[in-house]
Write an enzyme that holds these catalytic residues in place. Structure first.
Site, PDB file in Angstrom:
ATOM      1  N   GLU A 216       0.829  -1.214   0.000  1.00  0.00           N
ATOM      2  CA  GLU A 216       0.000   0.000   0.000  1.00  0.00           C
ATOM      3  C   GLU A 216       0.863   1.264   0.000  1.00  0.00           C
ATOM      4  OE1 GLU A 216      -4.080  -1.549   2.130  1.00  0.00           O
ATOM      5  OE2 GLU A 216      -2.502  -0.807   3.451  1.00  0.00           O
TER       6      GLU A 216
ATOM      7  N   GLU B 226      -6.978  -7.569  -0.616  1.00  0.00           N
ATOM      8  CA  GLU B 226      -7.412  -7.539   0.784  1.00  0.00           C
ATOM      9  C   GLU B 226      -8.920  -7.330   0.805  1.00  0.00           C
ATOM     10  OE1 GLU B 226      -5.309  -4.911   3.374  1.00  0.00           O
ATOM     11  OE2 GLU B 226      -3.327  -5.702   2.855  1.00  0.00           O
TER      12      GLU B 226
END
Length: 631
Positions: free
Chosen positions: A150, A233
């Protein structure tokens, strides 16, 4: 679509972190994941667990990643490996070893700072050759390897990302699929991805968001024809901080949103399939609008995942997700294993066996550090646990005002008369990172100066966001009546962390006939103290220890650090104790209670979790009781 062995393939995976599960339970949890219908396991690799001290590499016990990969291969589960070097994951410092914070000049984490890259390269030069034999191209289970994590939510240093890709390719070759994962917005994808087909760009987003608009955006950041929709995710639950309500997401809500992805040939990785536990001192923390808005994570990482902290699968969410996955699985699902047995062993009576200050007296200690000003915990070689600061001052006629502009994370203040060793230190109060206010020091009738003690607890380093460079201890001057106080002594107080050897302090408390047994002044309840007890069992099974009625501290079972407890803040009351931590016959419990203990000094062994402790007026709860509830 993804392709595997020349055929179209859909990833239906789940995160299951080996370092959050006892190694003896790895196969058990993987079997439960496989029975859920998963064909892939995604896991982070926490650098700090594997290199707790610079140059000291660990690949045993909870850190035996090679055994974990072998088990995935045995069970025909692919692996999506996330070696960082940054992992986030609600794990201390996002997986970075805290010794990185000791370097001068300060390294810029997650950047192309040469000092930082040098450390990363040394780490990956050890790790990647170890995992290379487990690549799919080499007959192993690892199908994909993630670069960073991320990153688009943090920075835009493309040189850093390119460096990681080059380093990964050097060790893993050109056949391995490298991937990035970023939030599903144009900004985060622009900052966190690498254009072209060198690295595959995956996305994540909140459960409930429309996935296909985000998958369409994902295509813009992958090569034409090489953008299979992947939610790396897919959140089955959410994290919880101390002082919040336990996070919860509805089973049917979660299953419906997963089906929205799978029904149109999308791929997804459940975060989490199984959460596990933050044993030891490894739970991380978040911040809000500034670094003082500190939000430490629970010891439990249950995450409201379909496979619960203790491995239970007899729940609505597991069943709902399994029904959806069964529709889209290429193979029939394996049968579901029964829940593991848990036993409530009853009440465990503890005795106060010593005060912390007696156990760690500064007199004659070689590890006491002296300095004009307070020094951060990491700088004196202490990475986790506590640090004790001590100085002396001449009091005013009535009372003095003490202030510490920057303390990470929680300081308990005591004063005493240096020449009156018979009296216990006088408790004054707490100065906390999230509610930092000056406190008054009462005047003691000392012959000369007054001794000041400040015990600072590291409650977990920030693991996400711009404040990740999170040193611990006193990080500013200490002011007395507006003037800096000088001449400090600092004592590191080390307790064993997860996967570490026994600590002599804890070992001493657990011994029968300790010289500290039944200390004087038992009513000095605000002074941190050790409490110890024993319990005998015939049948070794999982259990929980309930700390309802206690205040705040850390707990050890058979000298193993099972984590932090803080029922006065909540919501977690019980700490999970897997059966491999126990033994037939005699077992011991030692806790360090920082505040007033439960009056009857009893800890109870329970057969399940309990997330109902704390109140809206708890330590962290007044402004932040926002646990996630989606139905």
């Amino acid at each position: 679509m993804f392709w595997k062995d020349g055929k179209p393939f859909r990833i239906i995976g789940g995160d299951l972190h080996y370092f959050r599960v006892h190694p003896e339970y790895w196969e058990d949890r993987l079997l439960r994941a496989k029975a859920l219908g998963l064909n892939a396991i995604q896991t982070y690799v926490p650098w700090n667990l594997h290199e707790p001290k610079q140059g000291h590499l660990v690949f045993e016990g909870f850190a035996d990643i090679l055994l974990f990969l072998k088990l995935c291969k045995k069970l025909d589960l692919l692996v999506l490996l996330r070696p960082g070097p940054y992992i986030c994951g609600e794990w201390d410092l996002g997986g970075f070893p805290p010794w990185l914070l000791t370097k001068e000049p300060a390294v810029r984490l997650r950047s192309s700072d040469p000092a930082f890259l040098d450390s990363v390269e040394k780490w990956w030069n050890v790790l990647l050759p170890k995992i290379s034999p487990f690549l799919y191209s080499n007959g192993g289970p690892i199908a994909m390897v993630q670069v960073e994590n991320e990153y688009g939510s943090y920075g835009d240093d493309k040189a850093y990302l390119h460096y990681l890709v080059k380093l990964a390719r050097r060790h893993l070759g050109d056949d391995t699929i490298l991937y990035t994962t970023d939030g599903g917005t144009r900004e985060t994808l622009h900052k966190g991805t690498i254009p072209g087909d060198v690295v595959f760009s995956a996305v994540d987003f909140s459960t409930g968001e429309e996935p296909w608009a985000i998958f369409k955006l994902q295509k813009e950041f992958n090569a034409p024809g090489k953008s299979p929709p992947l939610s790396a995710e897919f959140y089955t639950g959410w994290l919880t901080h101390w002082g919040e309500n336990i996070a919860s997401t509805g089973a049917q809500f979660t299953a419906t949103n997963l089906e929205n992805i799978l029904s149109k040939n999308g791929s997804a990785v459940l975060y989490m399939a199984h959460g596990g536990s933050n044993f030891g001192f490894y739970s991380g923390a978040n911040t809000g609008s500034n670094e003082s808005d500190y939000q430490p994570d629970l010891t439990s990482y249950d995450y409201d995942a379909p496979i619960r902290e203790s491995g239970d699968v007899d729940n609505e969410k597991y069943e709902a997700l399994r029904r959806v996955i069964a529709k889209y699985s290429a193979e029939p699902l394996a049968s579901v294993p029964p829940n593991n047995e848990r036993i409530a062993y009853g009440q465990i009576k503890l005795d106060r066996v010593s005060y912390l200050f007696d156990t760690i007296s500064m007199k004659g200690r070689a590890d006491v550090v002296e300095s004009a000003n307070p020094i951060a915990m990491e700088v004196i070689g202490q990475m986790f646990g506590f640090i004790l600061y001590s100085s002396q001052y001449t009091p005013k006629d009535d009372k003095s005002i003490l202030s510490i502009p920057k303390v990470h994370d929680r300081a308990q203040v005591f004063i005493s008369c240096p020449k009156d060793s018979e009296k216990r230190p006088t408790y004054v109060g707490v100065i906390a990172r999230w509610s930092n206010k000056p406190i008054y020091l009462p005047r003691l009738k000392c012959e000369s100066e007054t001794k000041l003690y400040i015990l600072v607890e590291n409650m977990g380093r920030i693991n996400y966001g711009k404040y990740i460079f999170d040193r611990k201890g006193i990080l500013s001057a200490v002011y007395l009546d507006g003037n800096p106080l000088y001449h400090w002594e600092m004592l590191p107080i080390a307790f064993q962390n997860l996967n570490e050897a026994r600590n002599p302090i804890i070992l001493k408390q657990s011994m029968n006939g300790s010289s500290y047994k039944n200390p004087k002044n038992k009513n000095n309840i605000h002074e941190p103290a050790f409490y110890a007890g024993h319990f005998t069992i015939d049948k070794v099974r999982d259990t929980y220890l309930s700390f309802r009625g206690w205040s705040k501290g850390i707990a050890f079972v058979n000298d193993i650090n099972i984590g932090r407890f803080w029922p006065s803040a909540g919501p977690q009351c019980n700490l999970y104790v897997p059966a491999p931590f126990l033994r037939q016959g005699d077992n011991n419990v030692v806790i360090l209670e920082l505040e007033p203990p439960k009056p009857d000094l009893v800890v109870s062994s329970a057969d399940g979790p309990d997330f109902t402790c704390g109140s809206k007026s708890s330590k962290l709860g007044k402004s932040r009781r926002q646990g996630v509830l989606i139905s």
